[in-house]
Design an enzyme around this catalytic site. Structure first.
Site, short mmCIF file in Angstrom:
data_model
loop_
_atom_site.label_atom_id
_atom_site.label_comp_id
_atom_site.label_asym_id
_atom_site.label_seq_id
_atom_site.Cartn_x
_atom_site.Cartn_y
_atom_site.Cartn_z
N HIS A 32 -5.60 5.81 2.43
CA HIS A 32 -5.56 5.30 3.79
C HIS A 32 -6.99 5.27 4.29
O HIS A 32 -7.74 6.22 4.07
CB HIS A 32 -4.73 6.21 4.70
CG HIS A 32 -4.94 5.86 6.15
ND1 HIS A 32 -4.26 4.84 6.77
CD2 HIS A 32 -5.80 6.36 7.08
CE1 HIS A 32 -4.69 4.74 8.03
NE2 HIS A 32 -5.63 5.64 8.24
N ARG B 240 -13.39 0.05 4.07
CA ARG B 240 -12.28 -0.84 3.72
C ARG B 240 -12.65 -1.73 2.52
O ARG B 240 -11.81 -2.03 1.68
CB ARG B 240 -11.89 -1.73 4.91
CG ARG B 240 -11.41 -0.98 6.14
CD ARG B 240 -10.00 -0.50 6.07
NE ARG B 240 -9.04 -1.54 5.78
CZ ARG B 240 -7.72 -1.36 5.84
NH1 ARG B 240 -7.22 -0.17 6.16
NH2 ARG B 240 -6.90 -2.32 5.55
N ARG C 290 -8.44 0.49 -4.97
CA ARG C 290 -7.06 0.03 -5.20
C ARG C 290 -6.98 -0.94 -6.38
O ARG C 290 -6.01 -0.92 -7.14
CB ARG C 290 -6.50 -0.60 -3.92
CG ARG C 290 -6.14 0.44 -2.85
CD ARG C 290 -5.84 -0.24 -1.54
NE ARG C 290 -5.31 0.67 -0.51
CZ ARG C 290 -5.18 0.35 0.76
NH1 ARG C 290 -5.55 -0.85 1.18
NH2 ARG C 290 -4.68 1.22 1.63
N ASN D 33 -0.69 2.90 -2.95
CA ASN D 33 -2.03 2.29 -3.02
C ASN D 33 -3.15 3.30 -2.80
O ASN D 33 -4.25 2.94 -2.41
CB ASN D 33 -2.13 1.10 -2.06
CG ASN D 33 -1.85 1.50 -0.63
OD1 ASN D 33 -1.73 2.69 -0.32
ND2 ASN D 33 -1.77 0.54 0.25
N GLU E 199 -7.55 8.56 14.88
CA GLU E 199 -7.26 9.29 13.64
C GLU E 199 -8.24 10.44 13.37
O GLU E 199 -7.82 11.50 12.88
CB GLU E 199 -7.26 8.31 12.45
CG GLU E 199 -6.08 7.33 12.52
CD GLU E 199 -6.17 6.17 11.54
OE1 GLU E 199 -7.12 6.13 10.74
OE2 GLU E 199 -5.28 5.31 11.57
N TYR F 158 1.05 7.67 11.35
CA TYR F 158 1.61 6.33 11.25
C TYR F 158 2.37 6.05 12.53
O TYR F 158 3.55 6.36 12.66
CB TYR F 158 2.51 6.20 10.02
CG TYR F 158 1.73 6.16 8.71
CD1 TYR F 158 0.77 5.17 8.50
CD2 TYR F 158 1.97 7.07 7.70
CE1 TYR F 158 0.05 5.12 7.31
CE2 TYR F 158 1.25 7.02 6.50
CZ TYR F 158 0.30 6.04 6.32
OH TYR F 158 -0.41 5.98 5.14
N THR G 144 -4.60 -4.18 0.83
CA THR G 144 -3.39 -3.35 0.98
C THR G 144 -2.53 -3.37 -0.28
O THR G 144 -2.05 -2.33 -0.73
CB THR G 144 -2.57 -3.85 2.19
OG1 THR G 144 -3.40 -3.76 3.35
CG2 THR G 144 -1.31 -3.03 2.40
N LYS H 216 -4.11 9.63 -0.63
CA LYS H 216 -2.67 9.87 -0.47
C LYS H 216 -2.15 10.69 -1.66
O LYS H 216 -2.84 10.84 -2.69
CB LYS H 216 -1.94 8.53 -0.37
CG LYS H 216 -2.29 7.70 0.89
CD LYS H 216 -1.53 6.37 0.85
CE LYS H 216 -1.84 5.47 2.03
NZ LYS H 216 -1.16 4.14 1.92
P1 GDP Z 1 -3.70 -0.60 4.92
O1 GDP Z 1 -4.46 -0.45 6.21
O2 GDP Z 1 -4.40 -1.47 3.92
O3 GDP Z 1 -3.33 0.74 4.31
O4 GDP Z 1 -2.36 -1.36 5.25
P2 GDP Z 1 -1.42 -1.32 6.56
O5 GDP Z 1 -2.05 -0.51 7.64
O6 GDP Z 1 -1.06 -2.72 6.88
O7 GDP Z 1 -0.10 -0.60 6.02
C1 GDP Z 1 -0.07 0.79 5.88
C2 GDP Z 1 0.54 1.13 4.54
O8 GDP Z 1 1.88 0.66 4.50
C3 GDP Z 1 -0.10 0.50 3.33
O9 GDP Z 1 -1.24 1.18 2.87
C4 GDP Z 1 1.03 0.60 2.31
O10 GDP Z 1 1.08 1.90 1.74
C5 GDP Z 1 2.27 0.43 3.17
N1 GDP Z 1 2.83 -0.92 3.16
C6 GDP Z 1 2.30 -2.05 3.66
N2 GDP Z 1 3.13 -3.09 3.48
C7 GDP Z 1 4.22 -2.59 2.85
C8 GDP Z 1 5.44 -3.19 2.35
O11 GDP Z 1 5.69 -4.39 2.47
N3 GDP Z 1 6.33 -2.34 1.75
C9 GDP Z 1 6.07 -1.02 1.60
N4 GDP Z 1 6.99 -0.24 1.01
N5 GDP Z 1 4.95 -0.44 2.04
C10 GDP Z 1 4.03 -1.21 2.64
MG MG Z 2 -3.86 0.36 8.06
#
Ligand code: GDP
Ligand code: MG
Length: 161
Positions: free
Chosen positions: A129, A89, A106, A126, A140, A49, A95, A9
């Site tokens: 992706h 992962r 991370r 973080n 994707e 997204y 996350t 990112k």
């Molecule tokens: P990932 O697969 O580990 O990247 O997590 P997810 O698919 O659940 O969420 C996508 C992205 O959303 C994460 O990588 C974070 O950048 C963001 N994100 C997740 N939870 C939160 C939150 O509570 N607040 C904010 N601002 N961003 C979040």
């Molecule tokens: Mg995800």
């Protein structure tokens, strides 16, 4: 062999972590089939997204993510290997950076918690992706890469294994 999509990112690009992050994947033995730098627009970010992000985290987080991913260019890559989605992962970590173990990307290069981010109203950056499951990877990978941009090349390992 399984394939997965990984993005570094914009925070990873700004922080000059591209090389270190790619090294982690290469060192694991996952093979890079495609790699490029792209600065995406809003329409594309919404395809990446999708609605399921809003279903899990709310529309506000989805909108923040759509902005975050467009703050600058990203590095996109397709990795291939046995169980590539899960293994990737594992290398990426959890996350929320504060919960992500040391040794993960991370965990080693970020530290902010969900609570801190939400309290300060800042994006929880973080760095990475990575496709969450097979269903996501199948959407994707063709979104980010044309078939002709993926190269089933030999690596040094293929000569020995
Ligand atoms: P990932 O697969 O580990 O990247 O997590 P997810 O698919 O659940 O969420 C996508 C992205 O959303 C994460 O990588 C974070 O950048 C963001 N994100 C997740 N939870 C939160 C939150 O509570 N607040 C904010 N601002 N961003 C979040
Ligand atoms: Mg995800």
């Amino acid at each position: 062999m399984e394939k997965t999509l990984v993005l570094i990112k914009p925070d990873g690009v700004f922080r000059h972590l591209i090389g270190k992050i790619i090294t982690r994947f290469e060192d694991s033995g996952l093979k890079i089939l495609g790699l490029k730098m792209v600065w995406i627009d809003e329409k594309f970010a919404k395809k990446h997204y999708r609605e399921d992000v809003a279903e899990r985290h709310g529309e506000k987080v989805r909108n923040e993510l759509i902005n975050y991913i467009r703050e600058g260019p990203v590095i996109a890559m397709v990795l291939e290997g046995a169980d590539a989605i899960k293994v990737t992962r594992k290398i990426v970590g959890s996350t929320y950076p504060n919960e992500s173990p040391a040794g993960t990307i991370r965990g080693d290069f970020s530290h902010i918690s969900k609570e801190y981010g939400n309290r300060k109203e800042i994006m929880i950056k973080n760095l990475i992706h990575a496709s969450g499951n097979k269903e996501d990877a199948d959407i994707e990978i063709p979104l980010w890469f044309d078939k002709k941009e993926l190269h089933a090349h030999k690596t040094i390992r293929d000569f020995f294994m």
